[in-house]
Design an enzyme around this catalytic site. Structure first.
Site, PDB file in Angstrom:
ATOM      1  N   THR A   1      13.385 -82.662  36.008  1.00 56.60           N
ATOM      2  CA  THR A   1      13.560 -82.275  34.597  1.00 56.60           C
ATOM      3  C   THR A   1      14.540 -83.194  33.863  1.00 56.60           C
ATOM      4  O   THR A   1      14.301 -83.568  32.707  1.00 56.60           O
ATOM      5  CB  THR A   1      14.021 -80.804  34.506  1.00 56.60           C
ATOM      6  OG1 THR A   1      13.127 -80.021  35.294  1.00 56.60           O
ATOM      7  CG2 THR A   1      14.005 -80.302  33.085  1.00 56.60           C
TER       8      THR A   1
ATOM      9  N   HIS B   1       6.967 -79.330  40.764  1.00 56.19           N
ATOM     10  CA  HIS B   1       7.340 -80.552  40.028  1.00 56.19           C
ATOM     11  C   HIS B   1       6.129 -81.477  40.027  1.00 56.19           C
ATOM     12  O   HIS B   1       5.977 -82.302  40.915  1.00 56.19           O
ATOM     13  CB  HIS B   1       8.536 -81.232  40.701  1.00 56.19           C
ATOM     14  CG  HIS B   1       9.742 -80.353  40.780  1.00 56.19           C
ATOM     15  ND1 HIS B   1      10.721 -80.503  41.739  1.00 56.19           N
ATOM     16  CD2 HIS B   1      10.131 -79.316  40.003  1.00 56.19           C
ATOM     17  CE1 HIS B   1      11.655 -79.595  41.563  1.00 56.19           C
ATOM     18  NE2 HIS B   1      11.331 -78.852  40.520  1.00 56.19           N
TER      19      HIS B   1
ATOM     20  N   ALA C   1      18.738 -77.575  39.176  1.00 56.75           N
ATOM     21  CA  ALA C   1      19.262 -78.772  39.830  1.00 56.75           C
ATOM     22  C   ALA C   1      18.865 -79.993  39.000  1.00 56.75           C
ATOM     23  O   ALA C   1      17.689 -80.159  38.678  1.00 56.75           O
ATOM     24  CB  ALA C   1      18.687 -78.889  41.234  1.00 56.75           C
TER      25      ALA C   1
ATOM     26  N   VAL D   1      -2.082 -73.049  21.260  1.00 56.22           N
ATOM     27  CA  VAL D   1      -2.655 -74.204  20.564  1.00 56.22           C
ATOM     28  C   VAL D   1      -3.997 -74.516  21.215  1.00 56.22           C
ATOM     29  O   VAL D   1      -4.074 -74.731  22.424  1.00 56.22           O
ATOM     30  CB  VAL D   1      -1.706 -75.416  20.622  1.00 56.22           C
ATOM     31  CG1 VAL D   1      -2.360 -76.620  19.964  1.00 56.22           C
ATOM     32  CG2 VAL D   1      -0.388 -75.074  19.944  1.00 56.22           C
TER      33      VAL D   1
ATOM     34  N   THR E   1      15.717 -73.606  39.041  1.00 54.21           N
ATOM     35  CA  THR E   1      16.945 -73.558  39.851  1.00 54.21           C
ATOM     36  C   THR E   1      18.079 -74.338  39.189  1.00 54.21           C
ATOM     37  O   THR E   1      19.226 -74.240  39.602  1.00 54.21           O
ATOM     38  CB  THR E   1      16.635 -74.138  41.252  1.00 54.21           C
ATOM     39  OG1 THR E   1      15.431 -73.531  41.719  1.00 54.21           O
ATOM     40  CG2 THR E   1      17.717 -73.844  42.252  1.00 54.21           C
TER      41      THR E   1
ATOM     42  N   ASN F   1       5.729 -68.525  28.954  1.00 48.61           N
ATOM     43  CA  ASN F   1       6.746 -67.701  28.270  1.00 48.61           C
ATOM     44  C   ASN F   1       7.615 -68.645  27.445  1.00 48.61           C
ATOM     45  O   ASN F   1       7.644 -69.855  27.707  1.00 48.61           O
ATOM     46  CB  ASN F   1       7.624 -66.987  29.305  1.00 48.61           C
ATOM     47  CG  ASN F   1       8.237 -67.952  30.307  1.00 48.61           C
ATOM     48  OD1 ASN F   1       7.574 -68.332  31.285  1.00 48.61           O
ATOM     49  ND2 ASN F   1       9.449 -68.385  30.054  1.00 48.61           N
TER      50      ASN F   1
ATOM     51  N   ASN G   1       7.206 -83.644  32.757  1.00 47.15           N
ATOM     52  CA  ASN G   1       7.207 -84.329  34.053  1.00 47.15           C
ATOM     53  C   ASN G   1       5.952 -85.181  34.232  1.00 47.15           C
ATOM     54  O   ASN G   1       5.948 -86.132  35.005  1.00 47.15           O
ATOM     55  CB  ASN G   1       7.291 -83.298  35.185  1.00 47.15           C
ATOM     56  CG  ASN G   1       8.521 -82.425  35.053  1.00 47.15           C
ATOM     57  OD1 ASN G   1       9.533 -82.847  34.496  1.00 47.15           O
ATOM     58  ND2 ASN G   1       8.446 -81.196  35.558  1.00 47.15           N
TER      59      ASN G   1
ATOM     60  N   GLU H   1       4.246 -71.559  21.212  1.00 47.92           N
ATOM     61  CA  GLU H   1       4.351 -71.180  22.619  1.00 47.92           C
ATOM     62  C   GLU H   1       3.307 -70.106  22.925  1.00 47.92           C
ATOM     63  O   GLU H   1       3.283 -69.059  22.275  1.00 47.92           O
ATOM     64  CB  GLU H   1       5.768 -70.662  22.906  1.00 47.92           C
ATOM     65  CG  GLU H   1       5.934 -69.999  24.253  1.00 47.92           C
ATOM     66  CD  GLU H   1       5.451 -70.845  25.439  1.00 47.92           C
ATOM     67  OE1 GLU H   1       5.928 -71.973  25.595  1.00 47.92           O
ATOM     68  OE2 GLU H   1       4.579 -70.368  26.199  1.00 47.92           O
TER      69      GLU H   1
HETATM   70  P1  FAD Z   1       7.496 -76.035  30.826  1.00 48.97           P
HETATM   71  O1  FAD Z   1       8.879 -75.575  31.061  1.00 48.97           O
HETATM   72  O2  FAD Z   1       6.491 -75.743  31.862  1.00 48.97           O
HETATM   73  O3  FAD Z   1       7.010 -75.438  29.430  1.00 48.97           O
HETATM   74  C1  FAD Z   1       5.721 -75.657  28.945  1.00 48.97           C
HETATM   75  C2  FAD Z   1       5.337 -74.505  28.030  1.00 48.97           C
HETATM   76  O4  FAD Z   1       4.156 -74.859  27.326  1.00 48.97           O
HETATM   77  C3  FAD Z   1       5.034 -73.192  28.765  1.00 48.97           C
HETATM   78  O5  FAD Z   1       5.892 -72.182  28.313  1.00 48.97           O
HETATM   79  C4  FAD Z   1       3.592 -72.901  28.384  1.00 48.97           C
HETATM   80  O6  FAD Z   1       3.331 -71.528  28.183  1.00 48.97           O
HETATM   81  C5  FAD Z   1       3.423 -73.675  27.093  1.00 48.97           C
HETATM   82  N1  FAD Z   1       2.016 -73.992  26.800  1.00 48.97           N
HETATM   83  C6  FAD Z   1       1.096 -74.494  27.655  1.00 48.97           C
HETATM   84  N2  FAD Z   1      -0.082 -74.689  27.017  1.00 48.97           N
HETATM   85  C7  FAD Z   1       0.113 -74.281  25.740  1.00 48.97           C
HETATM   86  C8  FAD Z   1      -0.737 -74.238  24.606  1.00 48.97           C
HETATM   87  N3  FAD Z   1      -1.990 -74.697  24.631  1.00 48.97           N
HETATM   88  N4  FAD Z   1      -0.228 -73.730  23.456  1.00 48.97           N
HETATM   89  C9  FAD Z   1       1.057 -73.296  23.386  1.00 48.97           C
HETATM   90  N5  FAD Z   1       1.896 -73.335  24.450  1.00 48.97           N
HETATM   91  C10 FAD Z   1       1.439 -73.830  25.603  1.00 48.97           C
HETATM   92  N6  FAD Z   1      13.196 -78.610  37.781  1.00 48.97           N
HETATM   93  C11 FAD Z   1      14.330 -79.289  38.054  1.00 48.97           C
HETATM   94  O7  FAD Z   1      14.518 -80.415  37.582  1.00 48.97           O
HETATM   95  N7  FAD Z   1      15.299 -78.743  38.835  1.00 48.97           N
HETATM   96  C12 FAD Z   1      15.143 -77.538  39.444  1.00 48.97           C
HETATM   97  O8  FAD Z   1      16.045 -77.084  40.137  1.00 48.97           O
HETATM   98  C13 FAD Z   1      13.933 -76.831  39.215  1.00 48.97           C
HETATM   99  N8  FAD Z   1      13.714 -75.639  39.810  1.00 48.97           N
HETATM  100  C14 FAD Z   1      12.602 -74.921  39.486  1.00 48.97           C
HETATM  101  C15 FAD Z   1      12.447 -73.649  40.050  1.00 48.97           C
HETATM  102  C16 FAD Z   1      11.386 -72.836  39.641  1.00 48.97           C
HETATM  103  C17 FAD Z   1      11.242 -71.458  40.230  1.00 48.97           C
HETATM  104  C18 FAD Z   1      10.477 -73.312  38.664  1.00 48.97           C
HETATM  105  C19 FAD Z   1       9.358 -72.439  38.175  1.00 48.97           C
HETATM  106  C20 FAD Z   1      10.611 -74.588  38.134  1.00 48.97           C
HETATM  107  C21 FAD Z   1      11.660 -75.418  38.544  1.00 48.97           C
HETATM  108  N9  FAD Z   1      11.851 -76.686  38.026  1.00 48.97           N
HETATM  109  C22 FAD Z   1      12.983 -77.397  38.325  1.00 48.97           C
HETATM  110  C23 FAD Z   1      10.885 -77.307  37.111  1.00 48.97           C
HETATM  111  C24 FAD Z   1      11.355 -77.207  35.668  1.00 48.97           C
HETATM  112  O9  FAD Z   1      11.475 -75.870  35.281  1.00 48.97           O
HETATM  113  C25 FAD Z   1      10.368 -77.980  34.810  1.00 48.97           C
HETATM  114  O10 FAD Z   1      10.490 -79.349  35.190  1.00 48.97           O
HETATM  115  C26 FAD Z   1      10.622 -77.881  33.322  1.00 48.97           C
HETATM  116  O11 FAD Z   1      10.640 -76.554  32.895  1.00 48.97           O
HETATM  117  C27 FAD Z   1       9.548 -78.663  32.579  1.00 48.97           C
HETATM  118  O12 FAD Z   1       9.746 -78.501  31.202  1.00 48.97           O
HETATM  119  P2  FAD Z   1       8.568 -78.648  30.155  1.00 48.97           P
HETATM  120  O13 FAD Z   1       9.150 -78.313  28.845  1.00 48.97           O
HETATM  121  O14 FAD Z   1       7.929 -79.973  30.316  1.00 48.97           O
HETATM  122  O15 FAD Z   1       7.454 -77.599  30.607  1.00 48.97           O
END
Ligand code: FAD
Length: 529
Positions: free
Chosen positions: A502, A457, A130, A239, A128, A119, A490, A36
């Protein structure tokens, strides 16, 4: 071959976490190392910062998640000093704009509000929560219905779905009643006004403990469990490159952002779940460049407004005693003002929109003390419609071989435009929002379209599909042409989707993780659970 395979995961958000959990539970011998780029900002890794009660601590956790826009914390996150312009507009708390205006920022004038979180827990520490299910053409056509039901139920289990969160809120019920009176006759059976499923655990005092990546990781974070012993999470570790021979991945080049030391980490398989822009960026940086990489970008456009609930209409449906006891219960967690979540789901052909209606006791922005709706005893509703975008190859990120971003990875430019049908659907959704607001009370913020990128999203940029010419990953999330490189998030959603993605992405990850566990167990001659 026999032995214990190591899977390396890039990104610690809900999707990377789902892979970690499912692989370790399915495959007794496996080890997972998760990298991360951002810091751990909560005591339990990946927890939702909404659960932090102390406002200063909450603000600090959010700011430390904001990468190049992390203010005084930037240097401690390994971010070069020049990489930001002070005083820039920041994104939603906990996130940072991709186009933040400083040196090494992405170029996204046509998608200006696009943001990310850096983070442990990713955006999943700020979301949020949802988690509606996709419906009709939002679903992935190539996954059979009975398998989809199993995948999505498993995803709901990982996220601790609550289908009736706040369903005991009398104000929430009154909102549903008023909206049903307005729209009920126009909506098909089973797709009417209802509570919005959310991810988390209701607490005995009526508050919610919101779900984050920690919820998905579950036992992997509990000291003494077998899976915890086989799981390693390295924060502040970027990475930089996937090492491969064009068909098979050997491992990752990672940089410890505390020491700047770069090392090679060998892996039997790699899962990239680093969000919808930074995952394709990493593939591009590694010379993995399928034609669809970064293309077919979609989001659901957001039209939004805020309404002060009408006292007379509410008083018809909610007694004074009910309101008093609701307010007393909510006062137990004043830093988390959301008190009920309702929705009107997507349905075809006549309602290709998703409405999200959040009841809160305070408006999302301060009202002048002499505003007629200031201090409204019945509270406020923030609501929005998600409006779809059809995937088209022209929309998306173009990565550069010549220009680097603030982290030294290929920088990118986002191009994004709507066609006439999409504009029309936005107008229709805005008209519906006006009707919904008028049914509930008085507008304190008129319906308006948010700048593109505001949904947070982002979908389609590594779409899964059956045709390698128009997708990045096969139906099991493996990058076409590679036997041990899997992508998640996504970015894999290939459809025109109007709602929070999500849950869908976790369901796609469940399919990918099951196939990867099968594959690894065959290669390593170890039966899996
Ligand atoms: P992320 O949670 O974005 O995690 C990806 C991680 O990869 C990050 O921590 C990043 O630092 C890390 N990363 C990137 N590049 C590198 C690298 N080269 N090396 C190491 N680490 C790296 N979704 C919903 O479905 N419902 C909701 O109600 C909703 N509300 C939201 C409200 C807010 C305020 C926010 C910010 C987002 C919301 N979302 C919601 C979206 C949801 O949070 C994301 O769909 C979900 O977190 C995606 O998960 P992920 O693991 O694919 O990516």
């Amino acid at each position: 071959m026999s032995g214990t395979p190591t899977v390396a995961i890039v990104g610690s958000g809900p999707i990377g976490s789902a892979y970690a959990r499912l692989l370790l539970e399915a495959f007794p011998g496996a080890r997972v190392v998760m990298f991360e780029a951002g810091p751990q900002v909560t005591e339990r890794p990946g927890q939702s910062v909404r659960n932090i009660v102390d406002p200063d601590e909450k603000a600090r956790a959010r700011e430390r998640s904001q990468g190049p826009q992390a203010g005084e914390f930037r240097a401690s996150l390994g971010i070069p000093a020049g990489a930001v312009v002070e005083g820039m507009f920041t994104a939603r708390q906990g996130t940072h704009l991709l186009d933040f205006g400083g040196e090494g920022s992405a170029h996204a004038a046509s998608f200006p509000a696009a943001a990310a979180a850096t983070n442990v827990g990713g955006q999943g520490a700020h979301w949020t929560c949802a988690i509606p299910r996709p419906a009709f053409t939002e679903k992935l056509g190539f996954i059979p219905d009975d398998e989809w039901e199993d995948l999505i139920s498993t995803a709901e289990g990982l996220l601790h779905k609550q289908s009736a969160a706040f369903s005991d809120s009398p104000v929430g019920a009154a909102i549903r009643e008023l909206l049903s009176r307005e729209f009920g006759d126009e909506l098909p059976e089973g797709y009417g006004v209802s509570t919005l499923p959310v991810a988390g655990d209701p607490q005995p005092d009526g508050t919610m403990r919101w779900a984050g990546a920690d919820t998905v990781l579950g036992p992997l974070l509990d000291e003494g469990t077998d899976t915890a012993a086989r799981f390693e999470l390295r924060d502040l570790t970027l990475v930089r490159r996937i090492e491969h021979d064009g068909a098979h991945v050997r491992g990752l080049v990672v940089e410890d952002l505390r020491t700047r030391e770069q090392t090679f980490v060998e892996a039997d398989a790699v899962v990239v779940a680093a969000d919808a822009f930074r995952s394709p960026q990493l593939l591009f940086a590694s010379g993995i460049r399928p034609a669809a990489l970064g293309r077919y970008l979609t989001e659901h456009h957001v039209v939004i407004s805020t309404v002060a609930l009408d006292g007379d209409r509410m008083a018809e449906l909610v007694s004074d005693d009910e309101l008093r006891s609701e307010l007393a219960r909510r006062a137990k967690n004043p830093t988390d003002p959301v008190a009920a979540v309702n929705r009107i789901p997507f349905s075809e052909p006549d309602h290709p929109y998703s409405a999200q209606i959040m009841y809160a006791e305070t408006p999302p922005f301060p009202l002048p003390i002499d505003h007629p709706a200031a201090g409204n005893r019945w509270g406020y509703v923030n609501m929005g419609y998600g409006v779809r975008k059809v995937p088209r190859v022209e929309d998306g990120a173009t990565f550069s071989d010549d220009e680097l971003d603030y982290r030294g990875l290929p920088n990118f430019t986002i191009d994004y435009a709507l066609d006439a049908d999409e504009e029309r659907e936005i107008d229709e959704a805005t008209a519906r929002l006006r009707r919904a607001g008028s049914a509930l009370g008085t507008f304190i913020a008129e319906p308006r379209l948010l700048p593109f990128g505001s949904s947070l999203h982002f979908m389609g940029t590594m779409r899964t599909g059956t045709d390698p010419a128009t997708s990045v990953a096969d139906p099991y999330s493996r990058v076409w042409g590679f036997d041990n490189l899997v992508v998640g998030g996504n970015a894999l959603i290939p459809t025109a989707n109007t709602m929070n993605p999500t849950l869908t992405s976790v369901a796609i990850a469940v399919r990918g993780a099951r196939r990867l566990a099968d594959q690894l167990s065959a290669v390593h001659s170890v039966p899996h659970a």
